[in-house]
Design a protein around this motif. Structure first.
Motif, PDB file in Angstrom:
ATOM      1  N   LYS A  47      32.663  42.972  55.154  1.00 19.06           N
ATOM      2  CA  LYS A  47      32.164  42.283  53.966  1.00 19.06           C
ATOM      3  C   LYS A  47      30.789  42.785  53.538  1.00 19.06           C
ATOM      4  CE  LYS A  47      32.826  37.784  51.943  1.00 19.06           C
ATOM      5  NZ  LYS A  47      33.256  36.389  52.190  1.00 19.06           N
ATOM      6  N   ASN A  68      35.483  38.150  57.953  1.00 15.98           N
ATOM      7  CA  ASN A  68      34.505  38.887  57.139  1.00 15.98           C
ATOM      8  C   ASN A  68      34.660  40.402  57.292  1.00 15.98           C
ATOM      9  OD1 ASN A  68      33.188  36.553  56.117  1.00 15.98           O
ATOM     10  ND2 ASN A  68      32.086  36.342  58.049  1.00 15.98           N
ATOM     11  N   VAL A 117      34.538  41.221  44.317  1.00 16.73           N
ATOM     12  CA  VAL A 117      34.768  41.185  45.765  1.00 16.73           C
ATOM     13  C   VAL A 117      36.019  40.374  46.089  1.00 16.73           C
ATOM     14  CG1 VAL A 117      33.880  40.337  47.965  1.00 16.73           C
ATOM     15  CG2 VAL A 117      32.359  41.547  46.393  1.00 16.73           C
ATOM     16  N   ALA A 118      36.146  39.203  45.491  1.00 14.80           N
ATOM     17  CA  ALA A 118      37.304  38.347  45.764  1.00 14.80           C
ATOM     18  C   ALA A 118      38.608  39.035  45.368  1.00 14.80           C
ATOM     19  CB  ALA A 118      37.152  37.020  45.021  1.00 14.80           C
ATOM     20  N   SER A 144      35.955  49.040  50.868  1.00 12.17           N
ATOM     21  CA  SER A 144      35.621  48.834  52.281  1.00 12.17           C
ATOM     22  C   SER A 144      35.278  50.125  53.011  1.00 12.17           C
ATOM     23  CB  SER A 144      36.780  48.130  53.003  1.00 12.17           C
ATOM     24  OG  SER A 144      38.008  48.791  52.758  1.00 12.17           O
ATOM     25  N   SER A 166      38.472  37.890  54.173  1.00 13.91           N
ATOM     26  CA  SER A 166      37.217  37.704  53.443  1.00 13.91           C
ATOM     27  C   SER A 166      36.403  36.504  53.913  1.00 13.91           C
ATOM     28  CB  SER A 166      37.503  37.564  51.943  1.00 13.91           C
ATOM     29  OG  SER A 166      38.261  36.398  51.683  1.00 13.91           O
ATOM     30  N   ARG A 167      37.074  35.473  54.449  1.00 11.36           N
ATOM     31  CA  ARG A 167      36.363  34.241  54.790  1.00 11.36           C
ATOM     32  C   ARG A 167      36.276  33.953  56.291  1.00 11.36           C
ATOM     33  NH1 ARG A 167      36.098  30.750  50.364  1.00 11.36           N
ATOM     34  NH2 ARG A 167      36.027  32.014  48.455  1.00 11.36           N
ATOM     35  N   TYR A 217      39.606  41.876  47.842  1.00 13.53           N
ATOM     36  CA  TYR A 217      40.287  41.448  49.070  1.00 13.53           C
ATOM     37  C   TYR A 217      41.736  41.055  48.792  1.00 13.53           C
ATOM     38  CZ  TYR A 217      36.220  41.684  52.111  1.00 13.53           C
ATOM     39  OH  TYR A 217      35.170  42.149  52.874  1.00 13.53           O
TER      40      TYR A 217
END
Length: 293
Positions: A42, A39, A65-66, A280, A35-36, A69
C-alpha cells in the motif's frame, strides 16, 4: 508433485470452474483483504500514484487507489478463470479494434514485436491476439521463482496456441537464431530495469524513470516492425484494445526513437484510466541522482 502443489492444483481447478459472478464476489473480498487487512504494497501504491499525479487531491488519489485494488483482484480471478475460459468467451471479452496490421505484416513477410504495458488484462489480450495470428506467436517472460506458478502461467499463455516462451535472458540469441521465421513477439517493456541494466532515463509520469532499451535494440538489429497495444478496461471483465504503430521498419529509426514512442503511448494509456496500470510495482526504486548514474 508435493502435497502443497496438489492442493493448489485442485483449488485452482475448482475456482476456475466457478461462474464469473461468483468469482467477482470473491474478487470484492480479495480487494478488501489486500487493501484494508494486509495492506499489500500500500505504501508503494500510494507513493507511486501521488508522485505521478501531483495535481490531484487526496480524495482523487484515494479513489484511484481503491479502484486499483479492485482491478488487481479482478485480474487475479480472471487469470484463474483462464484455465477454463473458452475461445468464444475470450473473443466476447477482449475486443481488438483493428487486426488489419497483423494481416498486412504477414503478407509482407515481416516479423513484429507486440509491445504492451501492465495495463488492463495483458494476459487475456496476449491469448486473444495469438488466437488469430498467422505469425508464430512468441512471448518474452521472466521466470517466476516458484516452479508451480511458473508452469501454471506458461500453460495459461499457451492455452489457445503453442506460443514459444523465451526466457528474457536469452531473447536476442534465440530470436537471432529464428530470424528466418515469421514471428510475433510479445514484450512487456514497462518493468523497472535491474540497477546494472539501467542505461536510459526519461521523464515519465512526472518523474525521472529508467527504462529497458532491449526491445529497441532487438527490433533495430533484426529490423522488426514494432506496434503497441493500448488495453483499456471497458467494464468488469471486458477489455478493448487499440493497435498503434511505433515503427514499421525499426532499422530506419534513430536511437531511442522506438523507446520514446513506446513510453509516450504507455503514458497516454495510463492517463486515460489511471487505475488501469499495475501501481504495486516498485517502478521508481532507483534515483538518477544516486552515485553511479
Amino acid at each position: 508433485m508435493t502435497l502443497r502443489n496438489t492442493i493448489l492444483k485442485l483449488l485452482l481447478n475448482v475456482l476456475s470452474s466457478l461462474p464469473f459472478w461468483v468469482l467477482y464476489l470473491f474478487s470484492d473480498f480479495l480487494a478488501f483483504f489486500m487493501s484494508r487487512i494486509v495492506n499489500y504494497r500500500k505504501e508503494t501504491v500510494y507513493k507511486n500514484i501521488r508522485n505521478s499525479f501531483p495535481e490531484k487531491d487526496s480524495a482523487e488519489i484515494n479513489k484511484i487507489v481503491a479502484q486499483f485494488y479492485r482491478n488487481l483482484a479482478d485480474l487475479i480471478v480472471e487469470l484463474i478463470k483462464s484455465q477454463k475460459l473458452s475461445e468464444e468467451e475470450l473473443i466476447k471479452r477482449v475486443k481488438i479494434n483493428d487486426t488489419s496490421i497483423f494481416e498486412k505484416l504477414y503478407k509482407e513477410k515481416r516479423s513484429v514485436i507486440i509491445s504492451l504495458g501492465h495495463c488492463g488484462n495483458w494476459e487475456w489480450t496476449g491469448n486473444r491476439i495469438a488466437m488469430f495470428l498467422e505469425h508464430n506467436a512468441t512471448a518474452i517472460y521472466k521466470p517466476l521463482s516458484d516452479k508451480f506458478f511458473n508452469n501454471y502461467m506458461i500453460n495459461q499463455r499457451q492455452k489457445f496456441k503453442g506460443t514459444l516462451m523465451i526466457d528474457y535472458k536469452k531473447t536476442y540469441r534465440i530470436l537471432a537464431d529464428l530470424r528466418d521465421e515469421l514471428l510475433a513477439v510479445f514484450m512487456l517493456a514497462d518493468q523497472s530495469p535491474a540497477r546494472t541494466e539501467i542505461n536510459y532515463w526519461t521523464n515519465f509520469l512526472n518523474q525521472k524513470t529508467p527504462f529497458y532499451i532491449g526491445m529497441e535494440k532487438i527490433a533495430r538489429a533484426l529490423n522488426y516492425t514494432v506496434i503497441y497495444l493500448d488495453i483499456q478496461r471497458q467494464k468488469r471483465g471486458f477489455y478493448v484494445v487499440d493497435v498503434k504503430m511505433i515503427a514499421e521498419h525499426a532499422k530506419a529509426t534513430r536511437q531511442f526513437e522506438i523507446t520514446n514512442k513506446y513510453i509516450h503511448l504507455l503514458e497516454k494509456s495510463i492517463l486515460t484510466n489511471p487505475d488501469n496500470w499495475l501501481w504495486s510495482h516498485r517502478r521508481w526504486k532507483y534515483n538518477e541522482e544516486e552515485p553511479g548514474y
